[in-house]
Design an enzyme around this catalytic site. Structure first.
Site, PDB file in Angstrom:
ATOM      1  N   ASN A   9      -5.450   6.274  -9.804  1.00 20.19           N
ATOM      2  CA  ASN A   9      -4.825   6.001  -8.709  1.00 20.19           C
ATOM      3  C   ASN A   9      -3.355   5.249  -8.840  1.00 20.19           C
ATOM      4  O   ASN A   9      -3.366   4.177  -9.167  1.00 20.19           O
ATOM      5  CB  ASN A   9      -5.477   5.183  -7.593  1.00 20.19           C
ATOM      6  CG  ASN A   9      -4.866   4.745  -6.393  1.00 20.19           C
ATOM      7  OD1 ASN A   9      -3.388   5.255  -6.245  1.00 20.19           O
ATOM      8  ND2 ASN A   9      -5.171   4.262  -5.481  1.00 20.19           N
ATOM      9  N   ARG A  93      -5.103  10.738  -8.003  1.00 24.56           N
ATOM     10  CA  ARG A  93      -4.285  10.774  -6.570  1.00 24.56           C
ATOM     11  C   ARG A  93      -3.033  11.425  -7.002  1.00 24.56           C
ATOM     12  O   ARG A  93      -2.243  11.163  -7.776  1.00 24.56           O
ATOM     13  CB  ARG A  93      -4.034   9.292  -6.224  1.00 24.56           C
ATOM     14  CG  ARG A  93      -2.986   9.229  -5.142  1.00 24.56           C
ATOM     15  CD  ARG A  93      -2.706   7.591  -4.884  1.00 24.56           C
ATOM     16  NE  ARG A  93      -1.678   7.534  -3.918  1.00 24.56           N
ATOM     17  CZ  ARG A  93      -1.051   6.559  -3.408  1.00 24.56           C
ATOM     18  NH1 ARG A  93      -1.094   5.498  -4.557  1.00 24.56           N
ATOM     19  NH2 ARG A  93      -0.157   6.360  -2.690  1.00 24.56           N
ATOM     20  N   HIS A 181      -0.529   8.130   2.248  1.00 24.06           N
ATOM     21  CA  HIS A 181      -1.671   7.256   2.364  1.00 24.06           C
ATOM     22  C   HIS A 181      -2.742   8.020   2.817  1.00 24.06           C
ATOM     23  O   HIS A 181      -3.580   7.327   3.509  1.00 24.06           O
ATOM     24  CB  HIS A 181      -1.204   6.065   3.339  1.00 24.06           C
ATOM     25  CG  HIS A 181      -0.164   5.228   2.609  1.00 24.06           C
ATOM     26  ND1 HIS A 181       0.479   4.555   3.560  1.00 24.06           N
ATOM     27  CD2 HIS A 181      -0.223   4.627   1.391  1.00 24.06           C
ATOM     28  CE1 HIS A 181       1.538   3.845   2.631  1.00 24.06           C
ATOM     29  NE2 HIS A 181       0.811   3.857   1.749  1.00 24.06           N
ATOM     30  N   GLY A 210       0.441  -2.183   2.794  1.00 22.67           N
ATOM     31  CA  GLY A 210       0.308  -2.888   1.435  1.00 22.67           C
ATOM     32  C   GLY A 210       1.801  -2.908   1.038  1.00 22.67           C
ATOM     33  O   GLY A 210       2.602  -3.199   1.814  1.00 22.67           O
ATOM     34  N   ARG A 241      10.926  -1.076   0.563  1.00 22.02           N
ATOM     35  CA  ARG A 241      11.453   0.042   1.283  1.00 22.02           C
ATOM     36  C   ARG A 241      11.929  -0.129   2.720  1.00 22.02           C
ATOM     37  O   ARG A 241      11.188  -0.932   3.368  1.00 22.02           O
ATOM     38  CB  ARG A 241      10.449   1.256   1.470  1.00 22.02           C
ATOM     39  CG  ARG A 241      10.243   1.898  -0.041  1.00 22.02           C
ATOM     40  CD  ARG A 241       9.368   2.889   0.035  1.00 22.02           C
ATOM     41  NE  ARG A 241       7.938   2.515  -0.528  1.00 22.02           N
ATOM     42  CZ  ARG A 241       6.822   2.863  -0.647  1.00 22.02           C
ATOM     43  NH1 ARG A 241       6.707   4.146   0.107  1.00 22.02           N
ATOM     44  NH2 ARG A 241       5.954   2.552  -1.291  1.00 22.02           N
ATOM     45  N   GLY A 330      -2.878  -5.860   5.521  1.00 24.25           N
ATOM     46  CA  GLY A 330      -3.704  -5.605   6.651  1.00 24.25           C
ATOM     47  C   GLY A 330      -5.202  -6.330   6.337  1.00 24.25           C
ATOM     48  O   GLY A 330      -5.871  -6.701   7.274  1.00 24.25           O
ATOM     49  N   GLU A 377      -9.437   4.189  -2.035  1.00 19.90           N
ATOM     50  CA  GLU A 377      -8.903   5.209  -2.108  1.00 19.90           C
ATOM     51  C   GLU A 377      -9.596   6.239  -3.455  1.00 19.90           C
ATOM     52  O   GLU A 377      -9.841   7.136  -3.346  1.00 19.90           O
ATOM     53  CB  GLU A 377      -7.514   5.452  -2.626  1.00 19.90           C
ATOM     54  CG  GLU A 377      -6.522   4.795  -1.232  1.00 19.90           C
ATOM     55  CD  GLU A 377      -5.073   4.595  -1.680  1.00 19.90           C
ATOM     56  OE1 GLU A 377      -4.975   3.502  -2.659  1.00 19.90           O
ATOM     57  OE2 GLU A 377      -3.994   4.979  -1.053  1.00 19.90           O
TER      58      GLU A 377
HETATM   59  P1  ADP Z   1      -0.210  -1.170  -3.246  1.00 14.59           P
HETATM   60  O1  ADP Z   1      -1.490  -0.741  -3.350  1.00 14.59           O
HETATM   61  O2  ADP Z   1       0.650  -0.481  -2.090  1.00 14.59           O
HETATM   62  O3  ADP Z   1       0.529  -1.673  -4.327  1.00 14.59           O
HETATM   63  P2  ADP Z   1      -1.562  -3.662  -1.940  1.00 14.59           P
HETATM   64  O4  ADP Z   1      -2.309  -2.839  -1.057  1.00 14.59           O
HETATM   65  O5  ADP Z   1      -2.188  -4.268  -3.048  1.00 14.59           O
HETATM   66  O6  ADP Z   1      -0.203  -2.786  -2.267  1.00 14.59           O
HETATM   67  O7  ADP Z   1      -0.858  -4.755  -0.987  1.00 14.59           O
HETATM   68  C1  ADP Z   1      -0.049  -5.512  -1.648  1.00 14.59           C
HETATM   69  C2  ADP Z   1       0.634  -6.628  -0.687  1.00 14.59           C
HETATM   70  O8  ADP Z   1      -0.763  -7.187  -0.111  1.00 14.59           O
HETATM   71  C3  ADP Z   1       1.543  -7.432  -1.113  1.00 14.59           C
HETATM   72  O9  ADP Z   1       2.427  -7.743  -0.102  1.00 14.59           O
HETATM   73  C4  ADP Z   1       0.628  -8.834  -0.942  1.00 14.59           C
HETATM   74  O10 ADP Z   1       1.346  -9.773  -0.819  1.00 14.59           O
HETATM   75  C5  ADP Z   1      -0.166  -8.636   0.206  1.00 14.59           C
HETATM   76  N1  ADP Z   1      -1.489  -9.600  -0.108  1.00 14.59           N
HETATM   77  C6  ADP Z   1      -2.400  -9.411  -1.082  1.00 14.59           C
HETATM   78  N2  ADP Z   1      -3.337 -10.301  -0.728  1.00 14.59           N
HETATM   79  C7  ADP Z   1      -2.724 -11.099   0.146  1.00 14.59           C
HETATM   80  C8  ADP Z   1      -3.329 -12.306   0.897  1.00 14.59           C
HETATM   81  N3  ADP Z   1      -4.464 -12.835   0.481  1.00 14.59           N
HETATM   82  N4  ADP Z   1      -2.335 -12.909   1.944  1.00 14.59           N
HETATM   83  C9  ADP Z   1      -1.192 -12.282   2.285  1.00 14.59           C
HETATM   84  N5  ADP Z   1      -1.008 -11.056   1.630  1.00 14.59           N
HETATM   85  C10 ADP Z   1      -1.667 -10.565   0.574  1.00 14.59           C
END
Ligand code: ADP
Length: 396
Positions: A9, A93, A181, A210, A241, A330, A377
């Site tokens: 992924n 992915r 997504h 995310g 973005r 989330g 995913e």
């Molecule tokens: P992607 O897969 O799109 O790279 P993620 O799903 O891993 O991203 O999400 C990353 C985001 O989640 C970042 O903004 C990170 O700060 C936030 N995040 C991860 N853990 C926490 C947490 N414990 N509290 C607040 N935000 C978090």
């Protein structure tokens, strides 16, 4: 020898992976090569699970390794460190499958060429998704490789949800709202079928928040609308973005301020969102820890934009029965969930504050269900890859 399935992924700066027994889909380990191509940060590797120790012990990635290099490194390392395992199939992915790919497909050189045509539509992801496929096709042409598309889940959307209000000729040549997504939304749909078999058939909005962020409206657990469009730039404010902005602003930046198209590209993909508004970080954790007025304003705007777009999708659905939070923000930020839900009382959304604070599965206290569900995913990729691998084996 155990035949194993590798799910890859590739995101904008990371390569997540999961390794499964190919027959039983028992998970063996999962992990990621992170900070790929990141400025000022060296790439690093982590893994968890029963087979993780031999992979992770003493692992050192070249600091400037790219996605393709990291995939090659991982596959070589699996071969060297886990000699009892034999790679049987790889699932990938792939962000963009356009209008032509609405389900997973085994990649041949001809299919790969068709997928390369979508690179300009997803420049931050598609090249990273395709590079490992390319190198594996060359080095191991007999190894089945299955592409699973982020766009595929949204192919059920009604035509009005896919059309732009532009002259018809654009739609005829594929300028449509595709949405992304989809692997995450498919996983959540499967989970909802299990968790809320009846209620989840109704009006559901899933918030995948995310680094990239989008919303999906589902009815009967099928996508009927989503906030990302022709590209993964539309809709919600994200880590770096912009999400939706006034299209006239783009014209202004180019025509009045004299920015080049490339400069606008960089501005909207890499320098906006939480990073741009705060000037501090694209990472919500860093902003929550910072707490300064600019960090606060960036988080307030993120929540406001998400709430407005939830209202838009609720209109497409005619109301709301269930709101689901997933992905890094989330799943992990009670504060951001509370900020967003604070706008949504009119849709029957109210929070049980204690349940929200501890990240319980069900955090709602109003007429609408509010859930926190971890996405996966790689599990969707693995399921699809095993299906096509078995079909291929049966067909031989
Ligand atoms: P992607 O897969 O799109 O790279 P993620 O799903 O891993 O991203 O999400 C990353 C985001 O989640 C970042 O903004 C990170 O700060 C936030 N995040 C991860 N853990 C926490 C947490 N414990 N509290 C607040 N935000 C978090």
């Amino acid at each position: 020898m155990t035949g194993v399935l590798l799910a890859l992924n590739a995101g904008s700066s990371s390569l997540k992976f999961a390794l499964y027994d190919a027959s039983s889909l028992t998970p063996l380990c999962r992990g990621a090569a992170a900070a790929l191509g990141a400025k000022g940060q060296a790439a690093h590797f982590s893994a968890q699970g029963s087979a993780a120790e031999p992979l992770a012990a003493g692992a050192a990635l070249a600091p400037d390794i790219d996605h393709e290099g990291a995939a090659r490194w991982l596959i070589e390392r699996i071969g060297a460190r886990l000699p009892e395992l034999e790679l049987a199939v790889v699932g990938h992915r792939v962000v963009h499958g356009g209008a032509e790919f609405s389900s997973p497909v085994r990649v041949t050189p001809e299919i790969l060429a068709r997928l390369e045509a979508y690179i300009p539509l997803a420049p931050g992801h598609q090249p990273h998704n395709l590079a490992p496929i390319h190198s594996l096709l060359a080095s191991r042409p007999d190894l089945p490789q299955i592409a699973c598309f982020d766009t595929a889940f949204h192919r059920t959307q009604p035509r009005v949800a896919q059309l732009f209000p532009l002259p018809r000729a654009f739609a005829e040549r594929g300028v449509l709202r595709y949405g992304f997504h989809g692997l995450s939304y498919q996983f959540i749909a499967q989970e909802l079928r299990r968790l809320l078999p009846e209620r989840a058939q109704g009006r559901v909005i899933v918030a995948h928040l995310g680094h990239g962020a989008s919303l999906c409206a589902m009815r009967g657990l099928e996508s009927v609308a989503t906030t990302m469009g022709f590209t993964a730039l539309d809709g919600l404010m994200m880590g770096s973005r912009s999400g939706a902005i006034d299209p006239g602003l783009l014209l202004h930046l180019i025509l009045q301020e004299g920015l080049s198209a490339l400069a606008v590209h960089k501005l909207l993909y890499d320098e906006s969102g939480l990073l741009g508004v705060s000037g501090i970080s694209d990472d919500l954790r860093a902003l929550e820890a910072d707490g300064s007025p600019v960090a606060e304003e960036a988080m307030a705007l993120f929540a406001y934009r998400a709430a407005r777009e939830i209202g838009s999708l609720a209109s497409a659905l005619g109301g709301l029965d269930c709101l689901v939070f997933t992905a890094g923000i989330g799943e992990n930020s009670p504060t951001m969930r509370a900020r967003i839900c604070g706008y949504l009382g009119y849709l029957g959304v109210a929070l049980d504050d204690a349940a929200n604070a501890r990240g319980a599965l069900s955090i709602g206290a109003g007429a609408a269900e509010v859930l926190v569900v971890a996405t996966n995913e790689e599990a969707v990729i693995a399921e699809a890859a095993r299906g096509l691998w078995r079909e291929g084996a049966a067909g031989r």
